[in-house]
Design an enzyme around this catalytic site. Structure first.
Site, PDB file in Angstrom:
ATOM      1  N   ASP A  10     -12.440   9.246  -2.208  1.00 24.85           N
ATOM      2  CA  ASP A  10     -13.717   9.940  -2.032  1.00 24.85           C
ATOM      3  C   ASP A  10     -13.822  11.074  -3.039  1.00 24.85           C
ATOM      4  O   ASP A  10     -14.862  11.722  -3.129  1.00 24.85           O
ATOM      5  CB  ASP A  10     -13.785  10.567  -0.636  1.00 24.85           C
ATOM      6  CG  ASP A  10     -12.657  11.572  -0.455  1.00 24.85           C
ATOM      7  OD1 ASP A  10     -11.483  11.157  -0.569  1.00 24.85           O
ATOM      8  OD2 ASP A  10     -12.937  12.769  -0.246  1.00 24.85           O
ATOM      9  N   GLU A  60       4.834   4.733   3.860  1.00 22.62           N
ATOM     10  CA  GLU A  60       4.326   6.051   4.263  1.00 22.62           C
ATOM     11  C   GLU A  60       5.491   7.038   4.351  1.00 22.62           C
ATOM     12  O   GLU A  60       6.549   6.719   4.858  1.00 22.62           O
ATOM     13  CB  GLU A  60       3.581   5.933   5.601  1.00 22.62           C
ATOM     14  CG  GLU A  60       3.273   7.218   6.317  1.00 22.62           C
ATOM     15  CD  GLU A  60       2.468   8.214   5.497  1.00 22.62           C
ATOM     16  OE1 GLU A  60       1.498   7.819   4.823  1.00 22.62           O
ATOM     17  OE2 GLU A  60       2.833   9.414   5.514  1.00 22.62           O
ATOM     18  N   THR A  79     -10.268   1.906   5.194  1.00 27.19           N
ATOM     19  CA  THR A  79      -9.087   2.641   5.634  1.00 27.19           C
ATOM     20  C   THR A  79      -9.559   3.674   6.677  1.00 27.19           C
ATOM     21  O   THR A  79     -10.756   3.876   6.868  1.00 27.19           O
ATOM     22  CB  THR A  79      -8.405   3.378   4.462  1.00 27.19           C
ATOM     23  OG1 THR A  79      -9.109   4.585   4.196  1.00 27.19           O
ATOM     24  CG2 THR A  79      -8.350   2.529   3.198  1.00 27.19           C
ATOM     25  N   GLU A  80      -8.591   4.344   7.278  1.00 28.23           N
ATOM     26  CA  GLU A  80      -8.907   5.396   8.249  1.00 28.23           C
ATOM     27  C   GLU A  80      -9.809   6.487   7.622  1.00 28.23           C
ATOM     28  O   GLU A  80     -10.848   6.848   8.149  1.00 28.23           O
ATOM     29  CB  GLU A  80      -7.597   6.062   8.668  1.00 28.23           C
ATOM     30  CG  GLU A  80      -7.471   6.336  10.109  1.00 28.23           C
ATOM     31  CD  GLU A  80      -6.485   5.345  10.712  1.00 28.23           C
ATOM     32  OE1 GLU A  80      -5.513   4.981  10.019  1.00 28.23           O
ATOM     33  OE2 GLU A  80      -6.714   4.921  11.844  1.00 28.23           O
ATOM     34  N   TYR A  81      -9.349   6.984   6.494  1.00 27.75           N
ATOM     35  CA  TYR A  81     -10.077   8.066   5.818  1.00 27.75           C
ATOM     36  C   TYR A  81     -11.428   7.595   5.310  1.00 27.75           C
ATOM     37  O   TYR A  81     -12.410   8.325   5.362  1.00 27.75           O
ATOM     38  CB  TYR A  81      -9.237   8.634   4.663  1.00 27.75           C
ATOM     39  CG  TYR A  81      -8.285   9.712   5.103  1.00 27.75           C
ATOM     40  CD1 TYR A  81      -7.192   9.409   5.906  1.00 27.75           C
ATOM     41  CD2 TYR A  81      -8.476  11.039   4.742  1.00 27.75           C
ATOM     42  CE1 TYR A  81      -6.314  10.387   6.333  1.00 27.75           C
ATOM     43  CE2 TYR A  81      -7.604  12.036   5.168  1.00 27.75           C
ATOM     44  CZ  TYR A  81      -6.526  11.708   5.963  1.00 27.75           C
ATOM     45  OH  TYR A  81      -5.658  12.692   6.382  1.00 27.75           O
ATOM     46  N   GLU A  82     -11.469   6.369   4.827  1.00 26.17           N
ATOM     47  CA  GLU A  82     -12.726   5.827   4.303  1.00 26.17           C
ATOM     48  C   GLU A  82     -13.785   5.786   5.397  1.00 26.17           C
ATOM     49  O   GLU A  82     -14.949   6.142   5.170  1.00 26.17           O
ATOM     50  CB  GLU A  82     -12.462   4.411   3.761  1.00 26.17           C
ATOM     51  CG  GLU A  82     -13.672   3.737   3.157  1.00 26.17           C
ATOM     52  CD  GLU A  82     -13.295   2.430   2.486  1.00 26.17           C
ATOM     53  OE1 GLU A  82     -12.115   2.045   2.528  1.00 26.17           O
ATOM     54  OE2 GLU A  82     -14.194   1.798   1.895  1.00 26.17           O
ATOM     55  N   GLU A 121       0.864  -1.196   0.000  1.00 25.81           N
ATOM     56  CA  GLU A 121       0.000   0.000   0.000  1.00 25.81           C
ATOM     57  C   GLU A 121       0.891   1.234   0.000  1.00 25.81           C
ATOM     58  O   GLU A 121       1.781   1.361   0.844  1.00 25.81           O
ATOM     59  CB  GLU A 121      -0.905   0.030   1.231  1.00 25.81           C
ATOM     60  CG  GLU A 121      -1.884   1.212   1.165  1.00 25.81           C
ATOM     61  CD  GLU A 121      -2.745   1.392   2.415  1.00 25.81           C
ATOM     62  OE1 GLU A 121      -3.805   2.032   2.302  1.00 25.81           O
ATOM     63  OE2 GLU A 121      -2.357   0.912   3.498  1.00 25.81           O
ATOM     64  N   ASP A 137       9.390   7.611   0.661  1.00 22.27           N
ATOM     65  CA  ASP A 137       8.621   8.351  -0.335  1.00 22.27           C
ATOM     66  C   ASP A 137       8.360   7.414  -1.514  1.00 22.27           C
ATOM     67  O   ASP A 137       9.284   6.738  -1.983  1.00 22.27           O
ATOM     68  CB  ASP A 137       9.456   9.558  -0.781  1.00 22.27           C
ATOM     69  CG  ASP A 137       8.647  10.527  -1.611  1.00 22.27           C
ATOM     70  OD1 ASP A 137       7.882  10.066  -2.495  1.00 22.27           O
ATOM     71  OD2 ASP A 137       8.785  11.740  -1.394  1.00 22.27           O
ATOM     72  N   ASP A 163      -3.825  12.110  -1.418  1.00 23.08           N
ATOM     73  CA  ASP A 163      -4.172  13.522  -1.579  1.00 23.08           C
ATOM     74  C   ASP A 163      -4.510  13.834  -3.044  1.00 23.08           C
ATOM     75  O   ASP A 163      -3.776  13.455  -3.941  1.00 23.08           O
ATOM     76  CB  ASP A 163      -2.977  14.369  -1.119  1.00 23.08           C
ATOM     77  CG  ASP A 163      -2.502  13.926   0.254  1.00 23.08           C
ATOM     78  OD1 ASP A 163      -3.140  14.287   1.252  1.00 23.08           O
ATOM     79  OD2 ASP A 163      -1.506  13.169   0.317  1.00 23.08           O
TER      80      ASP A 163
HETATM   81  C1  LIG Z   1      -4.999  11.327   2.910  1.00 22.13           C
HETATM   82  S1  LIG Z   1      -3.889  10.221   3.652  1.00 22.13           S
HETATM   83  C2  LIG Z   1      -4.677   8.643   3.458  1.00 22.13           C
HETATM   84  C3  LIG Z   1      -4.101   7.603   4.364  1.00 22.13           C
HETATM   85  C4  LIG Z   1      -4.662   6.179   4.207  1.00 22.13           C
HETATM   86  N1  LIG Z   1      -4.305   5.609   2.933  1.00 22.13           N
HETATM   87  C5  LIG Z   1      -6.154   6.152   4.403  1.00 22.13           C
HETATM   88  O1  LIG Z   1      -6.887   5.905   3.422  1.00 22.13           O
HETATM   89  O2  LIG Z   1      -6.616   6.335   5.530  1.00 22.13           O
HETATM   90  C6  LIG Z   1      -2.610  10.145   2.417  1.00 22.13           C
HETATM   91  C7  LIG Z   1      -1.292   9.608   2.975  1.00 22.13           C
HETATM   92  O3  LIG Z   1      -0.396   9.438   1.873  1.00 22.13           O
HETATM   93  C8  LIG Z   1       0.898   9.832   2.289  1.00 22.13           C
HETATM   94  N2  LIG Z   1       1.674  10.193   1.087  1.00 22.13           N
HETATM   95  C9  LIG Z   1       1.415  11.198   0.211  1.00 22.13           C
HETATM   96  N3  LIG Z   1       2.355  11.255  -0.738  1.00 22.13           N
HETATM   97  C10 LIG Z   1       3.242  10.254  -0.455  1.00 22.13           C
HETATM   98  C11 LIG Z   1       4.435   9.813  -1.059  1.00 22.13           C
HETATM   99  N4  LIG Z   1       4.927  10.410  -2.154  1.00 22.13           N
HETATM  100  N5  LIG Z   1       5.080   8.766  -0.506  1.00 22.13           N
HETATM  101  C12 LIG Z   1       4.589   8.146   0.611  1.00 22.13           C
HETATM  102  N6  LIG Z   1       3.461   8.526   1.231  1.00 22.13           N
HETATM  103  C13 LIG Z   1       2.792   9.567   0.714  1.00 22.13           C
HETATM  104  C14 LIG Z   1       0.626  11.013   3.201  1.00 22.13           C
HETATM  105  O4  LIG Z   1       1.724  11.297   4.049  1.00 22.13           O
HETATM  106  C15 LIG Z   1      -0.623  10.562   3.949  1.00 22.13           C
HETATM  107  O5  LIG Z   1      -0.298   9.884   5.150  1.00 22.13           O
END
Ligand SMILES: C[S@@+](CC[C@H](N)C(=O)[O-])C[C@H]1O[C@@H](n2cnc3c(N)ncnc32)[C@H](O)[C@@H]1O
Length: 214
Positions: free
Chosen positions: A154, A69, A191-194, A44, A96, A118
């Site tokens: 979403d 993450e 997921t958390e956000y879902e 993931e 990253d 995002d």
């Molecule tokens: C909006 S959150 C969603 C988290 C989780 N997937 C959920 O659905 O609950 C997006 C996550 O993606 C991570 N993220 C964004 N760009 C990333 C990247 N280039 N590499 C690793 N993680 C990244 C952010 O730090 C954040 O924790």
């Protein structure tokens, strides 16, 4: 591999067996050896606090799961979640996704999950979307020939954008849902956000993408 600041988080995470805090790239191409377990490898990207990947690992002990993450401060919560009861088939990596090819060799991953990342709605930020063509090229190299990308969001704009960039990239789709929680889908792990968005009655979009072979 770029490491993020927050030394306290690194030190904290280093105490947990599920976290690959020391040079995760050293396991590139050898993840099954590292897990000491054979089986499909599911990753993931943008795993956040890790609710989804942890639950998936618990439900599917024969599959190897890795959550990637970017921010250690976020990952710490995921680490706390698995503390005391860590599934043997789960690892969390602070990295990253831009560097995904440092972590995995070509054709090493069987499935990628991209969940609620995002949307970066401004055009000038499009390259940061984890479904941008530059990312899809990287995924293409690390995924097996019949590898899949499972994507949930979403955000209608991000969903439409992702459909476009994935199909431009030669991917085909199955199990597409424009309203996941009002369809009869089975075995969905939230997921958390879902959980947050679905709880507010918001529409969740989902698709599975695979290489289209003629
Ligand atoms: C909006 S959150 C969603 C988290 C989780 N997937 C959920 O659905 O609950 C997006 C996550 O993606 C991570 N993220 C964004 N760009 C990333 C990247 N280039 N590499 C690793 N993680 C990244 C952010 O730090 C954040 O924790």
């Amino acid at each position: 591999m770029r490491l993020r600041k927050k030394p306290w988080a690194h030190e904290y995470m280093a105490k947990f067996p599920n976290v690959v805090s020391e040079n995760p790239s050293a396991n590139q191409g050898r993840w099954r050896e590292y897990f000491q377990q054979e089986g499909p490898l599911h990753v993931e990207v943008g795993t956040g606090k890790g609710r989804f990947i942890t639950e998936m690992a618990r439900q599917h002990p024969d599959i190897l799961f890795i959550g990637v993450e970017k921010y250690s401060s976020v990952l710490v919560t995921g680490v706390q979640r698995v503390e005391g009861n860590p599934p043997a088939n789960l690892r969390l990596i602070e990295a990253d996704v831009n560097d995904i090819e440092d972590l995995f060799t070509p054709r090493e991953i069987d499935r990628l999950y991209i969940n609620f990342t995002d949307p970066w709605p401004k055009k000038r930020h499009a390259k940061r979307r984890l479904t941008h063509g530059d990312f899809l090229q990287k995924y293409d190299r690390v995924l097996t020939d019949d590898g899949e990308i499972h994507f949930k969001t979403d955000n209608q704009g991000l969903f439409e954008y992702s459909l476009g960039s994935m199909s431009q990239h030669g991917l085909a789709f199955k199990n597409v849902s424009l309203d996941l929680h009002r369809s009869d889908v089975k075995h969905n792990v939230m997921t958390e956000y879902e959980e947050k968005f679905a709880g507010k009655g918001m529409r969740i979009y989902r698709l599975e993408a695979y290489r289209h072979t003629l």
